[in-house]
Motif scaffolding. Structure first.
Motif, mmCIF file in Angstrom:
data_model
loop_
_atom_site.group_PDB
_atom_site.id
_atom_site.type_symbol
_atom_site.label_atom_id
_atom_site.label_comp_id
_atom_site.label_asym_id
_atom_site.label_seq_id
_atom_site.Cartn_x
_atom_site.Cartn_y
_atom_site.Cartn_z
ATOM 1 N N ASP A 189 -6.568 -21.257 10.027
ATOM 2 C CA ASP A 189 -5.639 -22.321 8.817
ATOM 3 C C ASP A 189 -5.332 -22.908 8.755
ATOM 4 O O ASP A 189 -6.184 -23.821 9.506
ATOM 5 C CB ASP A 189 -3.973 -21.404 9.358
ATOM 6 C CG ASP A 189 -3.145 -21.433 8.574
ATOM 7 O OD1 ASP A 189 -2.879 -21.870 7.208
ATOM 8 O OD2 ASP A 189 -1.789 -20.426 8.575
ATOM 9 N N LYS A 190 -4.843 -23.884 8.317
ATOM 10 C CA LYS A 190 -4.316 -25.254 7.450
ATOM 11 C C LYS A 190 -3.702 -25.671 8.185
ATOM 12 O O LYS A 190 -1.929 -25.771 7.783
ATOM 13 C CB LYS A 190 -4.670 -25.651 6.684
ATOM 14 C CG LYS A 190 -4.937 -27.505 6.042
ATOM 15 C CD LYS A 190 -4.474 -27.481 5.002
ATOM 16 C CE LYS A 190 -4.575 -29.389 4.637
ATOM 17 N NZ LYS A 190 -3.998 -29.298 2.979
ATOM 18 N N ASN A 228 -0.722 -28.405 9.102
ATOM 19 C CA ASN A 228 0.168 -29.691 8.693
ATOM 20 C C ASN A 228 1.059 -30.386 9.388
ATOM 21 O O ASN A 228 1.044 -31.923 9.958
ATOM 22 C CB ASN A 228 0.788 -29.291 7.757
ATOM 23 C CG ASN A 228 0.485 -28.759 6.608
ATOM 24 O OD1 ASN A 228 -1.201 -28.764 5.961
ATOM 25 N ND2 ASN A 228 0.723 -27.047 5.906
ATOM 26 N N ARG A 282 -0.170 -34.598 9.097
ATOM 27 C CA ARG A 282 -1.551 -34.995 8.415
ATOM 28 C C ARG A 282 -0.268 -35.595 6.958
ATOM 29 O O ARG A 282 0.711 -34.309 6.499
ATOM 30 C CB ARG A 282 -1.556 -33.450 7.709
ATOM 31 C CG ARG A 282 -3.117 -33.538 6.755
ATOM 32 C CD ARG A 282 -4.021 -32.099 6.468
ATOM 33 N NE ARG A 282 -3.682 -31.283 7.169
ATOM 34 C CZ ARG A 282 -4.419 -30.652 7.790
ATOM 35 N NH1 ARG A 282 -5.944 -31.417 7.379
ATOM 36 N NH2 ARG A 282 -5.645 -29.958 8.573
ATOM 37 N N GLY A 286 -3.257 -35.507 2.582
ATOM 38 C CA GLY A 286 -4.330 -34.986 3.754
ATOM 39 C C GLY A 286 -6.154 -36.006 3.731
ATOM 40 O O GLY A 286 -6.157 -35.143 4.498
ATOM 41 N N GLU A 331 3.381 -26.154 12.597
ATOM 42 C CA GLU A 331 3.505 -25.347 10.462
ATOM 43 C C GLU A 331 2.322 -25.856 10.261
ATOM 44 O O GLU A 331 1.808 -26.390 9.879
ATOM 45 C CB GLU A 331 4.889 -27.130 10.521
ATOM 46 C CG GLU A 331 5.934 -27.355 10.699
ATOM 47 C CD GLU A 331 7.289 -28.062 10.158
ATOM 48 O OE1 GLU A 331 6.673 -28.823 9.575
ATOM 49 O OE2 GLU A 331 7.551 -28.319 10.748
ATOM 50 N N ALA A 332 2.128 -24.316 9.856
ATOM 51 C CA ALA A 332 0.730 -24.151 8.939
ATOM 52 C C ALA A 332 0.674 -23.492 7.699
ATOM 53 O O ALA A 332 1.829 -22.865 7.959
ATOM 54 C CB ALA A 332 -0.212 -22.831 9.777
ATOM 55 N N ASP A 333 0.244 -23.834 6.801
ATOM 56 C CA ASP A 333 -0.062 -23.043 5.379
ATOM 57 C C ASP A 333 0.586 -21.596 5.468
ATOM 58 O O ASP A 333 1.009 -21.276 4.719
ATOM 59 C CB ASP A 333 -1.545 -23.882 4.987
ATOM 60 C CG ASP A 333 -1.718 -25.163 3.936
ATOM 61 O OD1 ASP A 333 -0.806 -25.583 3.971
ATOM 62 O OD2 ASP A 333 -1.817 -25.055 3.397
ATOM 63 N N ALA A 334 -0.354 -20.863 5.740
ATOM 64 C CA ALA A 334 -0.711 -19.285 6.079
ATOM 65 C C ALA A 334 0.394 -19.014 7.033
ATOM 66 O O ALA A 334 1.748 -18.350 6.950
ATOM 67 C CB ALA A 334 -1.570 -18.745 5.845
ATOM 68 N N GLY A 345 2.991 -20.636 8.294
ATOM 69 C CA GLY A 345 4.281 -21.168 8.288
ATOM 70 C C GLY A 345 5.052 -21.102 10.192
ATOM 71 O O GLY A 345 3.438 -22.077 9.718
#
Length: 427
Positions: free
Chosen positions: A150-151, A153, A255, A259, A290-293, A295
């Protein structure tokens, strides 16, 4: 099950180390079943061998930590001494001897983690450090492994139990800073020298480690903006209450929107009492990821103490030993993004500013002009006056921290402003 035991060297036998030794002894059979091989405590490095250490055989004790770390028969070295040296030298000697390492040393990882990771990679060994951040709370491994696809943030949290206890007492009982610190010391939450906690060094080291993992880049403690809680006053606490907020020492790693960079900071801030972090009491820690996929994920629990930290150390020990039994390795350093760390001035925040001013016409206009000249938009203003003196409480919209700091410095120079009574960021 493999019959030859895996040999473990323990460097340090203080509050955490003694608890690690106790668990290894009392849960020996269970650990062997979980690992697939017996685990043997082969040596314990201490500074004072004559001190009573119940449950540890005297023949295991040694004052020669270097010799123990470099012994060729040692499979895993556990380092719970703390500090930069001699810990760094001992860990590097362990890798040179082919051993894997489990450490709780946040200061060393935040200062020179790259060197440790490089040495582990060269040796084909593991470096695990769950206990370095947030005590017993599983956080490092979920970020290194569960969220590897995952990314991430943002990481936001309360990462120091001592300061959270102090601020909680100031909020709930009306105690002053020194009174709350004295209580924390009496209860064992604060060290005899609490500087690392109350000045934010401890939380900054943890923020550096988490930022590096979250954003796949190297971040050192020196790159983390840091403010402690020693300047938090009763006025700050009272101002937060009037806004429906509470004051917490927050570690925030983000981030940038494009980015292309990251920021990492530790400082007191007002947050709404309705926020999950607003309800974290006593000496507990809580961290939002907190991550993109995925949440928003929240990790909560005891962030310090001998038993909780030892739990994390033993979890790492089991993982490392399983890797040795199965012929594998755990995750190494991931720093491929090489993102720069932006200065605090580029961060956008809100500010709570309480000013003591002269109670006369035109003062509010002067103050408003200063905010406007620096490009800082005002959200709310509250004014109270009595007998020639007045207070102005200004809460801003988001602006760069540099602009907000410049605004405050300009306000201090106004002859109509007697002083800045309270100043705090609002998250």
């Amino acid at each position: 099950m493999r019959t030859r035991p895996l040999k473990v060297a323990l460097l340090g036998c203080g509050t955490v180390g003694s608890e690690v030794a106790r668990i290894m002894t009392t849960q020996r059979d269970d650990l062997a079943q979980r690992i697939g091989a017996p685990v043997e405590l082969a040596g314990v490095a201490v500074r004072r061998p004559g001190r009573p250490r119940p449950g540890i055989a005297p023949e295991l004790l040694t004052t020669d930590a270097e010799e123990l770390a470099a012994r060729p028969d040692i499979d895993v070295v556990i380092e719970v001494i703390g500090g930069i040296e001699p810990s760094r030298t001992l860990i590097l000697k362990a890798f040179e001897a082919g051993a894997s390492v489990v450490t709780a040393n946040k200061a060393l990882l935040a200062a020179d983690g790259a060197t440790l990771h490089a040495a582990a990679a060269k040796a084909g060994a593991d470096l695990y450090y769950e206990a370095a951040v947030a005590g017993a709370i599983p956080l490092i491994r979920p970020m290194r492994e569960s969220l590897a696809g995952d990314k991430v943030n943002r990481v936001l949290g309360i990462m120091n139990g001592t300061t959270n206890f102090i601020l909680d007492r100031m909020d709930s009982t009306g105690a002053g800073f020194q009174e709350a610190l004295d209580e924390a010391t009496a209860l064992g939450y604060a060290e005899a020298d609490p500087t690392a906690d109350i000045e934010g060094f401890d939380a900054a080291a943890k923020a550096a480690i988490l930022a590096g993992i979250a954003f796949h880049t190297r971040v050192t403690a020196d790159e983390v903006y840091r403010e402690g809680i020693t300047e938090v006053s009763a006025a700050d606490i009272a101002g937060a209450k009037k806004m429906g907020c509470v004051v917490k020492l927050l570690a925030i790693c983000e981030r940038s929107a494009d980015g292309e960079s990251v920021t990492a900071r530790v400082h007191p801030a007002m947050i709404p009492r309705s926020h999950p972090l607003g309800g974290v009491r006593e000496a507990y820690n809580a961290v939002f990821v907190e991550a993109d996929a995925a949440g928003r994920l929240m990790f909560y629990g005891p962030g310090a103490g001998g038993a909780p930290t030892a739990s994390a150390v033993l979890g790492d020990l089991v993982a490392v030993c399983r890797n040795l039994v199965n012929g594998g390795r755990g995750p190494g350093e991931s720093a491929y993004t090489e993102l720069p760390v932006s200065p605090m001035g580029s961060v956008t925040t809100r500010y709570y500013v309480s000013l003591d001013v002269e109670d006369r016409a035109g003062v509010l206009a002067q103050v408003a002009t200063v905010f406007a000249e620096h490009g800082v938009s005002v959200d709310t203003v509250n004014q109270r006056g009595h007998d020639g003196e007045a207070s102005l409480v200004v809460v801003t919209h988001r602006a760069t921290d540099a602009a907000l700091s410049a605004t405050v410095e300009a306000l201090r120079r106004l002859t109509s402003v007697r002083g800045v009574a309270s100043l705090m960021r609002v998250e």
